[in-house]
Design a protein around this motif. Structure first.
Motif, PDB file in Angstrom:
ATOM      1  N   PRO A 229       0.809  -1.229   0.000  1.00  0.00           N
ATOM      2  CA  PRO A 229       0.000   0.000   0.000  1.00  0.00           C
ATOM      3  C   PRO A 229       0.838   1.273   0.000  1.00  0.00           C
ATOM      4  CG  PRO A 229      -0.026  -1.024   2.156  1.00  0.00           C
ATOM      5  CD  PRO A 229       0.665  -1.986   1.252  1.00  0.00           C
ATOM      6  N   ALA A 230       2.031   1.238   0.630  1.00  0.00           N
ATOM      7  CA  ALA A 230       2.867   2.441   0.654  1.00  0.00           C
ATOM      8  C   ALA A 230       3.335   2.815  -0.752  1.00  0.00           C
ATOM      9  CB  ALA A 230       4.069   2.226   1.577  1.00  0.00           C
ATOM     10  N   LEU A 231       3.851   1.837  -1.487  1.00  0.00           N
ATOM     11  CA  LEU A 231       4.284   2.089  -2.859  1.00  0.00           C
ATOM     12  C   LEU A 231       3.115   2.504  -3.728  1.00  0.00           C
ATOM     13  CD1 LEU A 231       6.482   2.011  -5.051  1.00  0.00           C
ATOM     14  CD2 LEU A 231       5.979  -0.429  -5.339  1.00  0.00           C
ATOM     15  N   TYR A 232       1.978   1.887  -3.511  1.00  0.00           N
ATOM     16  CA  TYR A 232       0.785   2.210  -4.298  1.00  0.00           C
ATOM     17  C   TYR A 232       0.364   3.661  -4.093  1.00  0.00           C
ATOM     18  CZ  TYR A 232      -4.079   1.957  -5.868  1.00  0.00           C
ATOM     19  OH  TYR A 232      -5.283   2.187  -6.491  1.00  0.00           O
ATOM     20  N   LYS A 233       0.383   4.156  -2.860  1.00  0.00           N
ATOM     21  CA  LYS A 233      -0.011   5.539  -2.605  1.00  0.00           C
ATOM     22  C   LYS A 233       0.986   6.531  -3.205  1.00  0.00           C
ATOM     23  CE  LYS A 233      -3.015   5.188   1.399  1.00  0.00           C
ATOM     24  NZ  LYS A 233      -3.336   5.735   2.743  1.00  0.00           N
ATOM     25  N   ILE A 234       2.273   6.205  -3.162  1.00  0.00           N
ATOM     26  CA  ILE A 234       3.275   7.083  -3.768  1.00  0.00           C
ATOM     27  C   ILE A 234       3.063   7.163  -5.280  1.00  0.00           C
ATOM     28  CG2 ILE A 234       5.741   7.333  -4.251  1.00  0.00           C
ATOM     29  CD1 ILE A 234       6.297   6.216  -1.484  1.00  0.00           C
ATOM     30  N   LEU A 235       2.771   6.020  -5.911  1.00  0.00           N
ATOM     31  CA  LEU A 235       2.517   6.013  -7.351  1.00  0.00           C
ATOM     32  C   LEU A 235       1.251   6.777  -7.691  1.00  0.00           C
ATOM     33  CD1 LEU A 235       3.459   2.320  -8.262  1.00  0.00           C
ATOM     34  CD2 LEU A 235       4.800   4.402  -8.662  1.00  0.00           C
ATOM     35  N   VAL A 236       0.228   6.665  -6.857  1.00  0.00           N
ATOM     36  CA  VAL A 236      -1.005   7.426  -7.088  1.00  0.00           C
ATOM     37  C   VAL A 236      -0.740   8.921  -6.967  1.00  0.00           C
ATOM     38  CG1 VAL A 236      -3.315   7.913  -6.191  1.00  0.00           C
ATOM     39  CG2 VAL A 236      -2.536   5.560  -6.395  1.00  0.00           C
ATOM     40  N   LEU A 237       0.089   9.315  -5.993  1.00  0.00           N
ATOM     41  CA  LEU A 237       0.427  10.725  -5.841  1.00  0.00           C
ATOM     42  C   LEU A 237       1.183  11.247  -7.064  1.00  0.00           C
ATOM     43  CD1 LEU A 237       0.457  13.261  -4.092  1.00  0.00           C
ATOM     44  CD2 LEU A 237       2.523  12.392  -2.982  1.00  0.00           C
ATOM     45  N   CYS A 238       2.114  10.462  -7.586  1.00  0.00           N
ATOM     46  CA  CYS A 238       2.821  10.852  -8.812  1.00  0.00           C
ATOM     47  C   CYS A 238       1.850  10.980  -9.974  1.00  0.00           C
ATOM     48  CB  CYS A 238       3.911   9.836  -9.135  1.00  0.00           C
ATOM     49  SG  CYS A 238       5.262   9.777  -7.932  1.00  0.00           S
ATOM     50  N   TYR A 239       0.908  10.051 -10.050  1.00  0.00           N
ATOM     51  CA  TYR A 239      -0.101  10.132 -11.119  1.00  0.00           C
ATOM     52  C   TYR A 239      -0.910  11.418 -11.004  1.00  0.00           C
ATOM     53  CZ  TYR A 239      -4.808   9.581 -12.957  1.00  0.00           C
ATOM     54  OH  TYR A 239      -6.014   9.804 -13.566  1.00  0.00           O
TER      55      TYR A 239
END
Length: 323
Positions: A229-239
């Motif tokens: 979930p941590a990596l997923y949220k960082i990728l969503v923020l970049c998106y």
């Protein structure tokens, strides 16, 4: 000539109010039946639960649910099977919160609970929101120069098409690519990762997020048992950051394509920016009328030819004849 701009401005205000009323009417028709249906289901569940648990009073159940919903509104789950990854204020979740706040998306999940957190969020956002939007706008302007101005110039040198036609073709192609890359394709990804989201829900989330509305009804990375979930949220923020830059690009391209400046000038009481600057420059007094202007500055003198008037002095040449 009568100035019609105040009339156009009032017409614009009336059109906007009418647009709000139409939207409220449509939403009321579409959503109120579903709200009534949910209320009936909740009432049935309430009565059924009280019938199955006669030892529990209705007042205690009502008080418990009020407190549970209040805690849930702050982003804290009331379920007992919560895992460590669902902590709402770890570093990654806080980074996601700051990103969505400074971009004005603001899902509202979670929100600051402490008094110190609310005060810090206030001052942090006062500086951070203009900083973030300015940075995104600057990046979009630089990309606009590379992807539109420079590219159209190269195409114009290589192809015998008119500039306006190239500009229209380029705008259609670039907008289509941006919409595909930042709306339709990400919706497929969210549809796969978020198990409870359909494709329309994911597409709805992409639009609501990148338009900075951020209703908060769909928040990525909130379901339990999600992998990394941590990596997923960082990728969503970049998106979200790159998607907002793409939205800035689309807005600037449409403004230039539709020539919105001339359209907006119809609703201004005065003249537009360029005309206002010319008007101020035209009404500015000459240097000789200014109280602190030098009287004998040769660079500010207006040089007139000898043929203008026989009585005027000429500073353009030196008269060597003596009478």
């Amino acid at each position: 000539m009568v100035n019609r701009r105040p009339f156009f401005f009032l017409l614009l205000l009336f059109s906007y109010v009418l647009y709000l009323v139409i939207g409220a009417f449509v939403f009321s028709i579409l959503e109120q039946p579903y709200e009534d249906q949910l209320r009936e289901q909740v009432d049935d569940l309430w009565n059924e639960f009280l019938e199955n648990h006669p030892c529990l009073s209705e007042e205690l159940l009502d008080d418990f649910l009020r407190k549970a919903l209040l805690v849930k509104s702050f982003g804290v789950s009331v379920l007992r099977n919560i895992s460590g990854f669902e902590i709402k204020w770890d570093f990654v979740s806080s980074l996601f919160f700051t990103g969505t706040t400074l971009t004005t998306i603001g899902y509202g999940h979670p929100v600051p609970i402490s008094l110190g957190g609310k005060i810090f969020c206030l001052f942090y956002s006062i500086i951070g929101i203009p900083f973030t939007l300015s940075l995104l706008s600057i990046v979009a302007q630089n990309l606009l120069f590379l992807l539109r101005d420079k590219l159209i110039h190269i195409l114009h040198l290589q192809c015998p098409f008119p500039w306006k036609k190239l500009e229209l073709i380029h705008a259609c192609v670039l907008i289509s690519l941006l919409v595909l890359l930042f709306f339709f394709i990400p919706a497929i990804v969210f549809n796969v990762i978020e198990e409870n989201w359909g494709y329309v829900d994911a597409l709805y989330f992409c639009f609501i997020s990148l338009s900075t509305v951020g209703l908060g009804d769909y928040v990525p990375g909130e379901q339990s048992g999600q992998h990394m979930p941590a990596l997923y949220k960082i990728l969503v923020l970049c998106y979200l950051l790159f998607g907002l830059i793409a939205v800035f690009l689309v807005v600037e391209i449409l403004k230039n394509l539709l020539n919105c400046s001339q359209f907006f000038n119809l609703f201004l009481f005065g003249c537009d920016g360029s005309q206002r600057a010319e008007e101020i420059q035209r009404q500015a007094p000459y240097d000789s009328e200014l109280p602190f202007a030098p009287k004998h500055d040769e660079t500010t003198r207006r040089r007139l030819p000898h043929s203008v008037s026989p009585t005027e002095k000429s500073y353009g040449t030196i008269n060597l004849s003596f009478s």
